[in-house]
Write a protein that holds these residues in place. Structure first.
Motif, PDB file in Angstrom:
ATOM      1  N   ILE A 155       0.794  -1.176   0.111  1.00  0.00           N
ATOM      2  CA  ILE A 155      -0.046  -0.005   0.061  1.00  0.00           C
ATOM      3  C   ILE A 155       1.004   1.212  -0.105  1.00  0.00           C
ATOM      4  N   SER A 156       0.572   2.102  -1.034  1.00  0.00           N
ATOM      5  CA  SER A 156       1.469   3.462  -1.099  1.00  0.00           C
ATOM      6  C   SER A 156       0.703   4.398   0.040  1.00  0.00           C
ATOM      7  N   ILE A 157       1.361   5.036   0.853  1.00  0.00           N
ATOM      8  CA  ILE A 157       0.736   5.785   1.852  1.00  0.00           C
ATOM      9  C   ILE A 157       1.049   7.231   1.741  1.00  0.00           C
ATOM     10  N   GLY A 158       0.216   8.249   1.955  1.00  0.00           N
ATOM     11  CA  GLY A 158       0.460   9.814   1.875  1.00  0.00           C
ATOM     12  C   GLY A 158      -0.227  10.634   3.066  1.00  0.00           C
ATOM     13  N   ASP A 159       0.122  11.711   3.032  1.00  0.00           N
ATOM     14  CA  ASP A 159      -0.389  12.524   4.311  1.00  0.00           C
ATOM     15  C   ASP A 159      -1.972  12.630   4.295  1.00  0.00           C
ATOM     16  N   GLY A 160      -2.844  11.832   4.969  1.00  0.00           N
ATOM     17  CA  GLY A 160      -4.183  12.106   5.141  1.00  0.00           C
ATOM     18  C   GLY A 160      -4.511  13.094   5.940  1.00  0.00           C
ATOM     19  N   GLN A 161      -3.742  13.468   6.813  1.00  0.00           N
ATOM     20  CA  GLN A 161      -3.950  14.763   7.810  1.00  0.00           C
ATOM     21  C   GLN A 161      -4.116  16.155   6.876  1.00  0.00           C
ATOM     22  N   ALA A 162      -3.449  16.278   5.938  1.00  0.00           N
ATOM     23  CA  ALA A 162      -3.503  17.440   5.053  1.00  0.00           C
ATOM     24  C   ALA A 162      -4.898  17.748   4.535  1.00  0.00           C
ATOM     25  N   PRO A 163      -5.696  16.854   3.902  1.00  0.00           N
ATOM     26  CA  PRO A 163      -7.024  16.954   3.480  1.00  0.00           C
ATOM     27  C   PRO A 163      -7.926  17.235   4.441  1.00  0.00           C
ATOM     28  N   MET A 164      -7.755  16.592   5.444  1.00  0.00           N
ATOM     29  CA  MET A 164      -8.680  16.825   6.769  1.00  0.00           C
ATOM     30  C   MET A 164      -8.662  18.021   7.362  1.00  0.00           C
ATOM     31  N   VAL A 165      -7.276  18.650   7.621  1.00  0.00           N
ATOM     32  CA  VAL A 165      -7.310  19.929   7.915  1.00  0.00           C
ATOM     33  C   VAL A 165      -8.037  20.708   7.243  1.00  0.00           C
ATOM     34  N   GLU A 166      -7.944  20.820   5.735  1.00  0.00           N
ATOM     35  CA  GLU A 166      -8.593  21.610   5.002  1.00  0.00           C
ATOM     36  C   GLU A 166     -10.075  21.511   4.955  1.00  0.00           C
ATOM     37  N   ALA A 167     -10.536  20.291   5.037  1.00  0.00           N
ATOM     38  CA  ALA A 167     -11.931  20.042   5.181  1.00  0.00           C
ATOM     39  C   ALA A 167     -12.660  20.810   6.333  1.00  0.00           C
ATOM     40  N   ARG A 168     -11.937  20.644   7.395  1.00  0.00           N
ATOM     41  CA  ARG A 168     -12.402  20.966   8.841  1.00  0.00           C
ATOM     42  C   ARG A 168     -12.276  22.417   9.205  1.00  0.00           C
ATOM     43  N   MET A 169     -11.496  23.101   8.409  1.00  0.00           N
ATOM     44  CA  MET A 169     -11.199  24.709   8.667  1.00  0.00           C
ATOM     45  C   MET A 169     -12.300  25.592   8.479  1.00  0.00           C
ATOM     46  N   ILE A 170     -13.394  25.441   7.513  1.00  0.00           N
ATOM     47  CA  ILE A 170     -14.519  26.132   7.321  1.00  0.00           C
ATOM     48  C   ILE A 170     -15.722  25.453   7.793  1.00  0.00           C
ATOM     49  N   LYS A 171     -16.219  26.020   8.857  1.00  0.00           N
ATOM     50  CA  LYS A 171     -17.287  25.445   9.708  1.00  0.00           C
ATOM     51  C   LYS A 171     -18.580  25.720   9.086  1.00  0.00           C
ATOM     52  N   THR A 172     -19.557  24.584   9.388  1.00  0.00           N
ATOM     53  CA  THR A 172     -20.815  24.712   8.916  1.00  0.00           C
ATOM     54  C   THR A 172     -21.809  25.739   9.742  1.00  0.00           C
ATOM     55  N   GLU A 173     -22.947  25.881   9.532  1.00  0.00           N
ATOM     56  CA  GLU A 173     -23.771  26.501  10.038  1.00  0.00           C
ATOM     57  C   GLU A 173     -24.167  25.743  11.527  1.00  0.00           C
ATOM     58  N   ASP A 174     -24.278  24.765  11.729  1.00  0.00           N
ATOM     59  CA  ASP A 174     -24.492  23.766  13.023  1.00  0.00           C
ATOM     60  C   ASP A 174     -23.208  23.715  13.698  1.00  0.00           C
ATOM     61  N   GLU A 175     -21.931  23.617  12.945  1.00  0.00           N
ATOM     62  CA  GLU A 175     -20.766  23.648  13.794  1.00  0.00           C
ATOM     63  C   GLU A 175     -20.651  24.798  14.495  1.00  0.00           C
ATOM     64  N   ILE A 176     -21.122  25.955  14.137  1.00  0.00           N
ATOM     65  CA  ILE A 176     -20.832  27.289  14.650  1.00  0.00           C
ATOM     66  C   ILE A 176     -21.793  27.307  15.734  1.00  0.00           C
ATOM     67  N   GLU A 177     -22.916  26.834  15.708  1.00  0.00           N
ATOM     68  CA  GLU A 177     -23.933  27.087  16.668  1.00  0.00           C
ATOM     69  C   GLU A 177     -23.331  26.166  17.929  1.00  0.00           C
ATOM     70  N   LEU A 178     -22.682  25.019  17.589  1.00  0.00           N
ATOM     71  CA  LEU A 178     -22.306  24.061  18.671  1.00  0.00           C
ATOM     72  C   LEU A 178     -21.196  24.885  19.319  1.00  0.00           C
ATOM     73  N   LEU A 179     -20.373  25.434  18.821  1.00  0.00           N
ATOM     74  CA  LEU A 179     -19.341  26.268  19.396  1.00  0.00           C
ATOM     75  C   LEU A 179     -19.783  27.215  20.194  1.00  0.00           C
ATOM     76  N   LYS A 180     -20.980  27.881  20.006  1.00  0.00           N
ATOM     77  CA  LYS A 180     -21.583  29.048  20.573  1.00  0.00           C
ATOM     78  C   LYS A 180     -22.102  28.387  21.776  1.00  0.00           C
ATOM     79  N   CYS A 181     -22.638  27.090  21.565  1.00  0.00           N
ATOM     80  CA  CYS A 181     -23.150  26.683  22.926  1.00  0.00           C
ATOM     81  C   CYS A 181     -22.173  26.190  23.964  1.00  0.00           C
ATOM     82  N   SER A 182     -21.218  25.765  23.339  1.00  0.00           N
ATOM     83  CA  SER A 182     -19.980  25.364  24.145  1.00  0.00           C
ATOM     84  C   SER A 182     -19.335  26.524  24.828  1.00  0.00           C
ATOM     85  N   ALA A 183     -19.181  27.700  24.209  1.00  0.00           N
ATOM     86  CA  ALA A 183     -18.667  28.901  24.807  1.00  0.00           C
ATOM     87  C   ALA A 183     -19.762  29.423  25.807  1.00  0.00           C
TER      88      ALA A 183
END
Length: 411
Positions: A155-183
């Motif tokens: 199996i050829s292995i690559g850096d799977g962290q990089a695409p997940m960092v990019e995917a998670r950087m911009i938050k959805t509407e519901d993610e922002i609401e959960l962050l506000k609840c936590s705060a």
């Protein structure tokens, strides 16, 4: 915060079905853009982002639980130690896509049992089933024996962290609401801190108060509470002790609450008694630095614009920016405590990163008091909006909150 902590039938709230779907679609998008045939994730936050599942912090460092997201395949494949329960209680993943997870348990199961080889065989079988065995497999974090076994299997292995960092950087509407609840939970916990901070209270006693309140209000976990008092605040010790708080001292707290997976990183500074002139001057500097930094946060500006607003490490009394790294700093926040973007004079001036709507991060500053009685520490959580930014941490930070004596804000 527009949402309540519990869903109701008479108005919109956090939509978890939408949350699951939108996060998975972002993960698929960045997987496709990476060119990998699949992503193999062991990082608990990435697993949660992709699958919408969780099993408890007790399992986080065992390196057995994982998920496989294959390019072009509709659903992820989840390997989970609570597999029988997940098949009954997780309706958004087909039961046949939920498999048991054992692994080597960080080497605690003898190597001769062959659990690593069994794990690799399972992974390879799914890659072959969906035609991805000839493509690079992205992995986020991994045990060395598993890495070696995958390579041995061709199996050829690559850096799977990089695409997940990019995917998670911009938050959805519901993610922002959960962050506000936590705060919001930490907003309220700081009110209780102000009422109970007094001479004779210990740092760990104040930590226990915060932990109790957060769990009472529904925290999934409390990743940390740091209570730093008096001389322990300079240099910053980054941990709670059993030290007793004394009159005339500054005390600052950092709270890492976790609500439905979404974190806080949220400092506030208090004084035991009315603050001295030197303490007020230190706080005023920290407040200016953080507010100047926040003032330039908007789409189109960059992380360098924020870093320019902060003092150099030498101005703070340190040898270099590595020593001062966590003191004038910002970091993305979401399912993980530290996400993208990060801001520091160590790298942001030379490598700026543009702000975009939907980014969320915590921004923090620190300044010691010249009279040696402690330091001031402030942190706010920010959402980048289409026109600027929103501060979602609401406990007042205009001045030091004085406690414990007549004439204080909280006597």
């Amino acid at each position: 915060m527009k949402a309540g902590f519990n869903g109701v039938d008479f108005e919109d709230n956090i939509n978890f079905t939408r949350l699951h779907a939108e996060r998975l679609e972002r993960a698929k998008k960045y997987l496709k853009e990476s060119g990998f045939g699949a992503l193999l994730c062991y990082d608990f936050d990435n697993i949660r982002y992709i699958t919408g599942t969780h099993v408890g912090e007790w399992n986080r460092n065992k390196m057995n639980r994982h998920c496989l997201l294959i390019d072009g395949v509709e659903q992820p494949i989840l390997f989970d130690p609570a597999c029988p329960s997940k098949r009954q209680r997780v309706s958004w993943i087909n039961p046949e896509n939920i498999m048991p997870a054992v692994g080597s348990m960080r080497g605690s199961i003898p190597a001769e049992v062959g659990m690593v080889e069994q794990e690799v065989a399972e992974i390879v079988s799914y890659l072959k089933k969906y035609g991805a065995e000839g493509r690079t497999l992205g992995i986020d974090i991994v045990d060395i024996p598993l890495y070696q076994a995958l390579e041995k299997a061709g199996i050829s292995i690559g850096d799977g962290q990089a695409p997940m960092v990019e995917a998670r950087m911009i938050k959805t509407e519901d993610e922002i609401e959960l962050l506000k609840c936590s705060a919001a939970m930490v907003d309220a916990a700081y009110w209780d801190v102000a009422k109970h901070l007094r001479p004779g209270a210990t740092e760990n006693e104040m930590e226990a108060l915060i932990q109790h309140q957060l769990f009472k209000w529904g925290a999934e976990s409390v990743e940390f509470v740091n209570c730093i008092s008096g001389q322990r605040g300079n240099p910053h010790s980054h941990t709670t002790s059993n030290r007793m708080i004394r009159p005339g001292e500054l005390v600052y707290f950092d709270v890492g609450n976790v609500y439905n997976g979404y974190h806080t990183c949220y400092y506030r500074t208090f004084s035991c008694g009315r603050p001295t002139k030197a303490q007020e001057e230190a706080y005023a500097k920290a407040l200016k630095w953080i507010r100047d930094g926040i003032s330039v946060i908007k789409p189109g500006n960059t992380t360098a614009d924020v870093a320019k607003m902060w003092p150099s490490a030498q101005e703070l009394g340190f040898n270099d920016e590595k020593e001062a790294f966590l003191l004038q700093f910002a970091h993305g926040i979401g399912l993980g405590l530290w996400e993208k973007p990060a801001i520091s004079r160590l790298f942001s001036l030379d490598h700026p990163f543009e702000f975009k709507p939907g980014m969320t991060f915590a921004i923090e500053t620190w300044c010691p008091s010249e009279d040696g009685s402690g330091s001031a520490r402030i942190e706010e959580e920010i959402v980048v909006t289409k026109t600027g930014h929103e501060v979602i941490t609401k406990f007042p930070s205009d001045e030091i909150v004085s406690c414990g004596f007549p004439g204080c804000m909280f006597p």
